[in-house]
Write a protein that holds these residues in place. Structure first.
Motif, PDB file in Angstrom:
ATOM      1  N   PRO A   1       0.826  -1.219   0.000  1.00  0.00           N
ATOM      2  CA  PRO A   1       0.000   0.000   0.000  1.00  0.00           C
ATOM      3  C   PRO A   1       0.861   1.270   0.000  1.00  0.00           C
ATOM      4  CG  PRO A   1      -0.733  -1.559   1.687  1.00  0.00           C
ATOM      5  CD  PRO A   1       0.608  -2.026   1.206  1.00  0.00           C
ATOM      6  N   TYR A   2       0.185   2.401  -0.131  1.00  0.00           N
ATOM      7  CA  TYR A   2       0.882   3.675  -0.326  1.00  0.00           C
ATOM      8  C   TYR A   2       1.854   4.023   0.795  1.00  0.00           C
ATOM      9  CZ  TYR A   2       1.478   8.731  -1.077  1.00  0.00           C
ATOM     10  OH  TYR A   2       1.991   9.982  -1.259  1.00  0.00           O
TER      11      TYR A   2
ATOM     12  N   HIS B   1       4.869   1.994   0.834  1.00  0.00           N
ATOM     13  CA  HIS B   1       5.592   2.356  -0.386  1.00  0.00           C
ATOM     14  C   HIS B   1       6.445   3.609  -0.157  1.00  0.00           C
ATOM     15  CE1 HIS B   1       6.276   3.702  -4.545  1.00  0.00           C
ATOM     16  NE2 HIS B   1       5.775   4.864  -4.163  1.00  0.00           N
TER      17      HIS B   1
ATOM     18  N   GLN C   1      -0.663  14.802   2.318  1.00  0.00           N
ATOM     19  CA  GLN C   1      -1.570  14.058   1.446  1.00  0.00           C
ATOM     20  C   GLN C   1      -2.247  12.909   2.196  1.00  0.00           C
ATOM     21  OE1 GLN C   1       1.701  13.782   1.651  1.00  0.00           O
ATOM     22  NE2 GLN C   1       2.531  11.951   0.683  1.00  0.00           N
ATOM     23  N   PRO C   2      -3.445  12.502   1.723  1.00  0.00           N
ATOM     24  CA  PRO C   2      -4.123  11.367   2.356  1.00  0.00           C
ATOM     25  C   PRO C   2      -3.396  10.056   2.044  1.00  0.00           C
ATOM     26  CG  PRO C   2      -5.344  12.100   0.425  1.00  0.00           C
ATOM     27  CD  PRO C   2      -4.217  13.075   0.600  1.00  0.00           C
TER      28      PRO C   2
ATOM     29  N   ASN D   1      -5.023   6.817   2.572  1.00  0.00           N
ATOM     30  CA  ASN D   1      -5.982   5.722   2.321  1.00  0.00           C
ATOM     31  C   ASN D   1      -5.661   4.496   3.173  1.00  0.00           C
ATOM     32  OD1 ASN D   1      -7.279   7.295   0.330  1.00  0.00           O
ATOM     33  ND2 ASN D   1      -5.769   6.639  -1.195  1.00  0.00           N
TER      34      ASN D   1
ATOM     35  N   PHE E   1      -7.248   2.770   5.210  1.00  0.00           N
ATOM     36  CA  PHE E   1      -8.241   1.742   5.556  1.00  0.00           C
ATOM     37  C   PHE E   1      -7.983   0.448   4.776  1.00  0.00           C
ATOM     38  CE2 PHE E   1     -10.602   2.032   1.630  1.00  0.00           C
ATOM     39  CZ  PHE E   1     -10.367   3.328   1.201  1.00  0.00           C
ATOM     40  N   MET E   2      -7.055   0.500   3.810  1.00  0.00           N
ATOM     41  CA  MET E   2      -6.757  -0.697   3.007  1.00  0.00           C
ATOM     42  C   MET E   2      -5.416  -1.284   3.434  1.00  0.00           C
ATOM     43  SD  MET E   2      -7.869   0.646  -0.786  1.00  0.00           S
ATOM     44  CE  MET E   2      -6.772   2.053  -0.886  1.00  0.00           C
TER      45      MET E   2
ATOM     46  N   THR F   1      -5.223  -1.736   9.296  1.00  0.00           N
ATOM     47  CA  THR F   1      -6.223  -0.727   9.033  1.00  0.00           C
ATOM     48  C   THR F   1      -6.211   0.363  10.084  1.00  0.00           C
ATOM     49  OG1 THR F   1      -7.870  -1.719   7.638  1.00  0.00           O
ATOM     50  CG2 THR F   1      -8.704  -0.396   9.377  1.00  0.00           C
TER      51      THR F   1
ATOM     52  N   PHE G   1      -8.419   7.943  15.673  1.00  0.00           N
ATOM     53  CA  PHE G   1      -8.892   9.326  15.717  1.00  0.00           C
ATOM     54  C   PHE G   1      -8.269  10.011  16.929  1.00  0.00           C
ATOM     55  CE2 PHE G   1     -11.763  12.748  16.921  1.00  0.00           C
ATOM     56  CZ  PHE G   1     -12.000  13.369  15.700  1.00  0.00           C
TER      57      PHE G   1
ATOM     58  N   LYS H   1     -10.740  19.512  15.036  1.00  0.00           N
ATOM     59  CA  LYS H   1     -10.401  19.885  13.656  1.00  0.00           C
ATOM     60  C   LYS H   1      -9.112  19.187  13.222  1.00  0.00           C
ATOM     61  CE  LYS H   1      -9.804  23.768  10.489  1.00  0.00           C
ATOM     62  NZ  LYS H   1      -8.831  23.005   9.705  1.00  0.00           N
TER      63      LYS H   1
ATOM     64  N   VAL I   1      -9.690  15.462  12.690  1.00  0.00           N
ATOM     65  CA  VAL I   1     -10.368  15.163  11.425  1.00  0.00           C
ATOM     66  C   VAL I   1      -9.372  15.320  10.272  1.00  0.00           C
ATOM     67  CG1 VAL I   1     -12.162  15.967   9.826  1.00  0.00           C
ATOM     68  CG2 VAL I   1     -12.658  15.808  12.288  1.00  0.00           C
TER      69      VAL I   1
ATOM     70  N   TYR J   1      -6.698  12.441  10.419  1.00  0.00           N
ATOM     71  CA  TYR J   1      -7.082  11.045  10.602  1.00  0.00           C
ATOM     72  C   TYR J   1      -6.434  10.132   9.547  1.00  0.00           C
ATOM     73  CZ  TYR J   1      -9.572   6.750  10.101  1.00  0.00           C
ATOM     74  OH  TYR J   1      -9.833   5.426   9.927  1.00  0.00           O
ATOM     75  N   ASP J   2      -6.497  10.532   8.297  1.00  0.00           N
ATOM     76  CA  ASP J   2      -5.917   9.684   7.236  1.00  0.00           C
ATOM     77  C   ASP J   2      -4.605  10.271   6.694  1.00  0.00           C
ATOM     78  OD1 ASP J   2      -5.875   7.397   5.599  1.00  0.00           O
ATOM     79  OD2 ASP J   2      -6.697   8.540   3.910  1.00  0.00           O
TER      80      ASP J   2
ATOM     81  N   SER K   1     -16.084  22.544  11.391  1.00  0.00           N
ATOM     82  CA  SER K   1     -15.256  21.428  10.916  1.00  0.00           C
ATOM     83  C   SER K   1     -16.075  20.132  10.863  1.00  0.00           C
ATOM     84  CB  SER K   1     -14.002  21.267  11.772  1.00  0.00           C
ATOM     85  OG  SER K   1     -14.318  20.910  13.101  1.00  0.00           O
TER      86      SER K   1
ATOM     87  N   ASN L   1     -10.413  -4.842  -0.765  1.00  0.00           N
ATOM     88  CA  ASN L   1      -9.738  -3.660  -1.309  1.00  0.00           C
ATOM     89  C   ASN L   1      -8.674  -4.106  -2.314  1.00  0.00           C
ATOM     90  OD1 ASN L   1     -10.961  -1.490   0.303  1.00  0.00           O
ATOM     91  ND2 ASN L   1     -10.012  -2.543   2.040  1.00  0.00           N
TER      92      ASN L   1
ATOM     93  N   VAL M   1      -5.794  -1.369  -3.264  1.00  0.00           N
ATOM     94  CA  VAL M   1      -4.843  -1.207  -2.166  1.00  0.00           C
ATOM     95  C   VAL M   1      -3.495  -0.641  -2.616  1.00  0.00           C
ATOM     96  CG1 VAL M   1      -4.041  -3.618  -2.289  1.00  0.00           C
ATOM     97  CG2 VAL M   1      -3.847  -2.363  -0.132  1.00  0.00           C
TER      98      VAL M   1
ATOM     99  N   PHE N   1      -2.222   6.453  -5.100  1.00  0.00           N
ATOM    100  CA  PHE N   1      -1.135   6.986  -4.294  1.00  0.00           C
ATOM    101  C   PHE N   1      -1.188   8.511  -4.242  1.00  0.00           C
ATOM    102  CE2 PHE N   1       2.179   3.275  -4.464  1.00  0.00           C
ATOM    103  CZ  PHE N   1       1.218   2.420  -3.939  1.00  0.00           C
TER     104      PHE N   1
END
Lengths: 587, 219
Positions: free
Chosen positions: A193-194, A197, A358-359, A361, A363-364, A400, A407, A424, A427, A430-431, B64, B185, B189, B193
């Motif tokens: 995953p990212y 990586h 950057q997000p 992801n 959850f994967m 995950t 949170f 704030k 949120v 979080y990711d 928010s 996923n 997955v 990116f």
């Protein structure tokens, strides 16, 4: 107490080690084998509904019921131990499959020199460099002797990975620091995953040798040598604290039970809580006669058996030997006795938190899909001028980022812990937050050990096990050094903010570390220094074997399941090929 | 039988909610502008209102995004307290209870139910305070074990699967972009990116396709 008809073999505890021994004996012999498991039965179908963070990750649905039995803990011998009233720093499982049902699936081999830590460290740095109060010792088995069994355990689970040392040949992209392996991994590495990586790219740029984590959440469908087929992982991310709903993660229930069910000579009795190993002793030597257990209705039974395997997880193995008087209890004051000595716990912590623009992801993923850096493991660093011995590895995993557990982790620039500003940031991040994990070796010390608690009891009225355990200077110095390295890695990943690990102070029971507690019934080359011989046979009771992490003389940094399985396979070989033909001491 | 208490929630944004009655039978309430009366299992009405108000200061509803109020955190907490967790069914509760170093964890005798009952009393006339006053009252107790529990349970109620009574209308999961449990996923997955990938949010019930039994619903 009712005496039951005798069986050839009784196995105490139906987790990875116990069920693997049951499977080996079922397939290779005609012996009657009974596995006694105090928890309930397990089916893969049970896991279809388990992707619930509250009941499984927080209320610990799959774990041992602490209200019935827990352990007590103190940091040193002058403190009074208090009970772990809820499990947090480690999470023992219950039921058929045990802790092997809810593990993450991380499956590396231990480095070769871990098995000879005392001799190799003394040889290189001299006796004076060893911590004054250490009780490190060699395992009595070498990596070369372990290799075929490591390969066997990997084949059984279909471990996904990339070799770094294939029969002595260095393989780029794998863990080039690992011991030689006779074969490539059974399945190719998992998807990356990212976040892992990013970690791979960054650590490579810093000159490290990142490699995929060897994983029991397998990358593609696989059929093992027993003919058991499992599908590839779908990266749902519910691994540790959960059972795999599709069976992609190797668990005793999906890897061993299908074979055991084909062999009518093996049966599993659930709700059977073993309370004593029954034995007879004349002088120093003796024989196990069977076990005493209690069923769910509270009735007591004596189950006679010719051969007894104790495989009820690290703490309970130690506790049952102490409760049964099967061997000599360790006395830290004199150093005499062996049962309870060398308690260790993998030094695992978040070495750095990284906050990104950057997000991610997150959850994967899966419990073991990720990247690891092993350049500072074992004795790869020259410790001559460092304030600690040994090392460990860094990892970027893809467990995950379940919302309740993740949170509220905010960058160090946010000081609030509740309210509008904190919400704030929680949120926003979080990711965008991830950790670099570190797992290090825990040396054995004379004072870190176990005995029976004088005050607190279990639901049957038996004393709880008392743990005396704390970190020492070696672990604290190692943690400090490794955290600094992790911060460099986090910055190289492009993190906008990083947060260092707090100092390693006293052993903290409130924070999950890993379930890799070891020691108590350790293996070794001499009966004065160890409970079991290198074939896991009790030195004093030749028909009693002890399986599991309780046999590790100290913690070898790596996650322990693969090594437990390899040692169990080696023990099974010795039992089937030698002991059954000529019962008696194997060493 | 003890008097039945209800928590009345404003219907704004609630839509259809699943309500569990005291005898564990479920029914759907369609709000349609009417306030929804949710039967309480453990907390009294006043206690529930204080829990709801305090949780709303911990995770406020503001620009928010939605907070503890929209997610129905108080309903989650009431159910947890009424269930086995609330009475310490799974905690080792053998005496003696003695104080130890912090690293040994909570060593008290009080159950979560008792901790709430006492802790809520310590907040005094919380409901009569304005937001700043409520923040001050919480700041005064923010190092207490009760506050740590309330903060943790507020997060749980925000982000739990809706079967537990919180995360109403998936307010919590949508707020942070968590898609809920997903069977697979596999195709995603190792993609997306650097960009956010936000699949449709699903609940465990939708994924499993049948009724589920959360641990607080004792059978």
């Amino acid at each position: 107490m009712k005496t039951l008809p005798a069986v050839d073999v009784v196995i105490v505890g139906g987790g990875w080690a116990g069920l693997l021994m049951a499977k080996e004996l079922g397939v290779r012999t005609a012996l009657s084998v009974v596995v006694l498991e105090r928890g309930g039965a397990t089916k893969t179908a049970d896991y279809a509904d388990d992707m619930d963070e509250v009941d499984y990750a927080i209320r610990l649905h799959m774990m041992q019921d602490a209200s019935k039995e827990t352990a007590t803990l103190r940091h040193n011998h002058s403190e009074r131990a208090l009970p772990l009233r809820q499990f947090a720093c480690f999470q023992p499982g219950t039921g058929v499959g045990g802790t092997g049902e809810h593990w993450a699936g991380v499956s590396p081999r231990a480095l070769p020199d871990c098995f000879e830590i005392l001799s190799s460290t003394t040889k290189k740095y001299g006796k004076a460099r060893l911590p004054e109060d250490h009780s490190m010792q060699d395992w009595g088995v070498t990596y070369d002797e372990m290799e075929p069994y490591y390969a066997g355990a990997e084949a059984m689970m279909g471990i996904s990975g990339k070799a770094g040392n294939l029969r002595g040949q260095r393989m780029e992209g794998g863990n080039i620091f690992e011991g030689w392996r006779s074969a490539e991994y059974p399945t190719p590495p998992t998807k990356i995953p990212y976040y892992p990586h990013l970690f791979r790219e960054a650590t490579r740029s810093l000159g490290y040798h990142p490699h995929p984590i060897p994983s029991a959440t397998i990358s593609q469908a696989y059929t093992n040598p027993d003919g058991v087929s499992r599908p590839g992982c779908t990266y749902c991310g519910y691994c540790e604290r959960f059972g795999c709903m599709i069976g992609a993660k190797a668990q005793p229930s999906n890897t061993l039970l299908p074979v055991i069910e084909r062999h009518k000579n093996v049966s599993i009795r659930t709700g059977a809580e073993v309370r004593r190993i029954v034995h007879e002793k004349t002088g120093q030597l003796g024989q196990a006669k069977g076990v005493q257990y209690r069923n769910a209705a509270g009735e007591e039974f004596f189950q006679p058996a010719a051969l007894v395997f104790l495989s009820s997880w690290t703490l309970n193995n130690t506790r049952l030997l102490l409760l049964s008087g099967a061997g000599d209890a360790y006395d830290p004051a004199t150093g005499k006795g062996t049962i309870g000595k060398n308690l260790t716990h993998q030094v695992t912590f978040a070495a750095a938190m990284a906050f990104f623009k950057q997000p991610l992801n997150r959850f994967m993923g899966s419990g073991a899909a990720g990247i690891r850096v092993s350049d500072l493991d074992g004795d790869l660093l020259d410790h001559s001028t460092l304030p600690f011995l040994r090392g460990g590895f860094f990892s970027a995993e893809s467990l995950t980022s379940r919302p309740i557990g993740n949170f509220g982790i905010v960058p160090p620039s946010v000081k609030a812990t509740w309210g509008a500003e904190w919400k704030k940031a929680s949120v926003d991040y979080y990711d965008r937050t991830a950790k670099i994990g570190f797992s290090g070796e825990h040396l054995a010390y004379r004072g870190n050990c176990m005995d029976l608690d004088p005050t607190y009891r279990d639901h049957c009225g038996d004393p709880l096990l008392r743990l005396t355990l704390d970190w020492h200077d070696n672990e604290r110095q190692m943690a400090k050094f490794m955290s600094a390295k992790a911060l460099e890695m986090a910055r190289a990943m492009g993190a906008t903010e990083v947060s260092p690990a707090g100092e390693l102070r006293n052993y903290d029971t409130r924070i999950y570390q890993s379930t890799h507690l070891q020691g108590g019934t350790i293996m070794g080359a001499s009966p004065e220094q160890s409970v079991v011989n290198p074939f896991l046979q009790h030195w004093q009771f030749s028909n009693l074997f002890v399986l599991g992490g309780s046999t590790f003389p100290q913690n070898p940094a790596v996650n322990c399941t693969l090594t437990i399985l390899a040692l169990t396979l080696r023990s099974a070989d010795a039992v089937v090929n030698r002991y059954l033909k000529n019962p008696g001491a194997l060493a | 039988m003890k008097r039945r208490h209800f928590l009345t929630l404003s219907a704004t944004g609630l839509g259809t909610v699943l309500v569990y009655s005291l005898d564990n039978k479920t029914f759907s309430a369609v709000a349609q502008g009417q306030p929804v009366r949710i039967p309480l299992r453990f907390l009294t009405r006043t206690e529930a209102l204080v829990v709801a108000a305090a949780a709303s200061r911990i995770v406020p509803s503001n620009d928010s995004g939605p907070g503890a109020h929209e997610a129905g955190v108080a309903v989650y907490i009431d159910r947890q307290l009424a269930g086995p967790y609330g009475r310490d069914r799974y905690r080792y509760t053998q005496e003696p209870f003695e104080d130890g170093v912090a690293e040994l964890g909570y060593q008290g005798k009080a159950t979560p139910r008792q901790i709430y009952r006492e802790g809520l009393k310590s907040l005094g006339n919380f409901l009569h305070l304005d937001a700043a006053g409520q923040d001050l009252a919480l700041t005064r107790i923010q190092t207490s074990f009760f506050f740590a529990m309330l903060r943790q349970h507020t997060i749980e109620g925000m982000f739990c699967d809706p079967i537990h009574g919180g995360n109403k209308n998936l307010a919590g999961w949508k707020l942070i972009g968590f898609p809920g449990p997903r069977f697979s996923n596999l195709d995603d997955v190792d993609k997306h990116f650097g960009e956010s990938f936000r699949p449709k949010v699903t609940t465990l019930r939708e994924m499993a396709g049948h009724t589920l039994h959360p641990s607080e619903e004792e059978r």
